[in-house]
Scaffold this motif. Structure first.
Motif, short mmCIF file in Angstrom:
data_model
loop_
_atom_site.label_atom_id
_atom_site.label_comp_id
_atom_site.label_asym_id
_atom_site.label_seq_id
_atom_site.Cartn_x
_atom_site.Cartn_y
_atom_site.Cartn_z
N GLU A 37 0.82 -1.21 0.00
CA GLU A 37 0.00 0.00 0.00
C GLU A 37 0.85 1.26 0.00
OE1 GLU A 37 -3.48 2.16 2.74
OE2 GLU A 37 -2.68 0.17 3.28
N ARG A 38 1.89 1.29 0.85
CA ARG A 38 2.72 2.49 0.96
C ARG A 38 3.59 2.70 -0.27
NH1 ARG A 38 3.47 5.14 5.45
NH2 ARG A 38 5.70 5.45 5.09
N ALA A 39 3.97 1.61 -0.95
CA ALA A 39 4.80 1.71 -2.16
C ALA A 39 3.97 1.74 -3.43
CB ALA A 39 5.80 0.56 -2.20
N ASN A 40 2.65 1.64 -3.27
CA ASN A 40 1.74 1.65 -4.43
C ASN A 40 2.06 0.50 -5.39
OD1 ASN A 40 -0.43 2.61 -5.93
ND2 ASN A 40 0.86 3.98 -7.16
N LEU A 41 2.19 -0.69 -4.80
CA LEU A 41 2.50 -1.88 -5.58
C LEU A 41 1.46 -2.97 -5.32
CD1 LEU A 41 6.34 -2.14 -4.81
CD2 LEU A 41 5.30 -1.31 -6.94
N ALA A 42 1.38 -3.92 -6.25
CA ALA A 42 0.56 -5.10 -6.01
C ALA A 42 1.21 -5.92 -4.90
CB ALA A 42 0.42 -5.91 -7.28
N ARG A 43 0.40 -6.63 -4.13
CA ARG A 43 0.94 -7.39 -3.00
C ARG A 43 1.99 -8.42 -3.43
NH1 ARG A 43 0.48 -11.69 0.41
NH2 ARG A 43 0.40 -11.22 2.67
N PRO A 44 1.75 -9.22 -4.48
CA PRO A 44 2.78 -10.18 -4.90
C PRO A 44 4.09 -9.50 -5.31
CG PRO A 44 0.66 -10.73 -5.87
CD PRO A 44 0.51 -9.37 -5.27
N THR A 45 3.97 -8.35 -5.97
CA THR A 45 5.18 -7.61 -6.38
C THR A 45 5.96 -7.14 -5.16
OG1 THR A 45 4.05 -6.85 -8.38
CG2 THR A 45 6.05 -5.67 -7.73
N ALA A 46 5.25 -6.56 -4.19
CA ALA A 46 5.90 -6.10 -2.96
C ALA A 46 6.57 -7.27 -2.25
CB ALA A 46 4.87 -5.44 -2.04
N HIS A 47 5.91 -8.44 -2.24
CA HIS A 47 6.48 -9.61 -1.58
C HIS A 47 7.79 -10.03 -2.24
CE1 HIS A 47 5.85 -13.96 0.08
NE2 HIS A 47 6.71 -13.26 0.78
N ARG A 48 7.82 -10.02 -3.58
CA ARG A 48 9.04 -10.41 -4.29
C ARG A 48 10.19 -9.45 -3.99
NH1 ARG A 48 5.36 -11.39 -8.53
NH2 ARG A 48 5.93 -9.44 -9.59
N PHE A 49 9.88 -8.17 -3.94
CA PHE A 49 10.93 -7.20 -3.63
C PHE A 49 11.44 -7.40 -2.20
CE2 PHE A 49 9.22 -4.52 -7.17
CZ PHE A 49 10.41 -4.39 -7.85
N LEU A 50 10.55 -7.66 -1.27
CA LEU A 50 10.97 -7.88 0.11
C LEU A 50 11.85 -9.13 0.22
CD1 LEU A 50 7.64 -7.02 1.95
CD2 LEU A 50 9.82 -5.79 2.18
N LEU A 51 11.49 -10.18 -0.49
CA LEU A 51 12.30 -11.39 -0.47
C LEU A 51 13.69 -11.13 -1.05
CD1 LEU A 51 9.67 -14.08 -1.55
CD2 LEU A 51 10.63 -13.70 0.74
N THR A 52 13.74 -10.34 -2.12
CA THR A 52 15.02 -9.98 -2.73
C THR A 52 15.87 -9.15 -1.77
OG1 THR A 52 14.03 -9.98 -4.94
CG2 THR A 52 16.14 -8.85 -4.68
N LEU A 53 15.27 -8.15 -1.14
CA LEU A 53 15.99 -7.31 -0.19
C LEU A 53 16.45 -8.12 1.02
CD1 LEU A 53 13.72 -4.13 -0.33
CD2 LEU A 53 16.10 -4.28 -1.13
N GLU A 54 15.64 -9.09 1.41
CA GLU A 54 16.03 -9.95 2.53
C GLU A 54 17.23 -10.82 2.15
OE1 GLU A 54 13.88 -12.87 5.80
OE2 GLU A 54 13.04 -12.76 3.77
#
Length: 281
Positions: A37-54
């Motif tokens: 919501e805060r990044a204005n992204l779809a939930r699956p997209t945000a999840h992939r970015f978080l996994l990558t950053l992790e």
């Protein structure tokens, strides 16, 4: 998210940065949906970015959600290190702190905010606890007025209309004409004083740091408790020393620019004390 006109714009990279920016002082831990919501992204997209950053070590997963790791500081410190800002300014800032027993900061303008790029502190409790990387609204600070004074009025209007990314809200608010009047004072006199402009109980004085061509790239400032330092003391005791330090940093910066292969830390120690320009008080 704004779309770039250039075909080489990498939208995926920009989205990844938006995920990092979703975290702040008020939102240190976020769930996947909150990040989306805060990044204005779809939930699956945000999840992939978080996994990558992790995987890269920039965020970690906790039972409460995701949070940034200290490694994220490396991204900001890369800028500071590459510019040599703190190494050049540190000696002069530390001297100011020893002489006046107040914290000293170096800031630059980013959008409608000033961003702290270097800071030397003293162990005192003050209303605003800021660190390197913190943002304050430029229109509400002495540092901001010094940096805004470098811009023409049209550009200042653009800055004013740019939403702040700071979590701080100035206690004093000004109309456009009032703000320009204060900025014009800074243009004429070469300094700005904030008398509890941003926060009750805090006074500050700021001066510009100039490049060899006369342009302003940073602001040097000191802040103090209002019950400990008067506005007159800021003018007569703090301001002359601050101008001296800013002049020295400017000279160090100019010499550093002409000697790119020299060690930054060795340059500051080899520069003689600068001539202190006259002040218009």
């Amino acid at each position: 998210m704004k779309q770039a006109a250039r075909k080489d714009f990498v939208e995926a990279f920009a989205r990844g940065l938006e995920v990092i920016k979703a975290f702040d002082e008020l939102h240190p831990v976020l769930g996947i949906s909150e990040v989306a919501e805060r990044a204005n992204l779809a939930r699956p997209t945000a999840h992939r970015f978080l996994l990558t950053l992790e995987e890269l070590g920039y965020v970690r997963s906790t039972p409460a959600g995701y949070m940034l790791t200290p490694k994220i500081v490396d991204l900001g410190m890369a800028y500071i290190s590459s510019r040599g800002i703190f190494n050049l300014a540190q000696t002069h800032m530390e001297q100011l702190v020893r002489e006046l027993d107040q914290s000293c900061s170096l800031t630059q303008l980013d959008g409608s905010d000033v961003v702290y790029v270097a800071r030397v502190t003293v162990p005192k409790i003050i209303h605003l606890a800021v660190t390197v990387g913190a943002r304050l609204p430029a229109a509400g600070t002495a540092m901001g007025h010094v940096l805004l004074a470098e811009l023409d009025d049209e550009k200042i209007d653009e800055v004013i209309q740019t939403p702040t990314l700071s979590v701080f809200v100035a206690v004093q608010h000004y109309t456009r004409d009032q703000l320009l009047e204060q900025i014009n004072f800074t243009r004429q006199h070469g300094y700005s004083i904030s008398d509890e402009r941003l926060s009750y109980g805090v006074r500050a004085v700021a001066v510009p740091i100039r490049a060899s061509d006369g342009s302003v790239h940073s602001s040097l400032s000191m802040a103090a408790h209002a019950n400990a330092v008067t506005v007159e003391q800021l003018k007569t005791e703090y301001l002359p020393r601050l101008v001296n330090a800013a002049t020295a940093i400017s000279q160090d910066w100019e010499r550093f620019a002409t000697l790119p292969n020299r060690d930054v830390a060795s340059i500051a120690s080899s520069i003689p004390p600068p001539y202190a320009p006259k002040l218009s008080l």
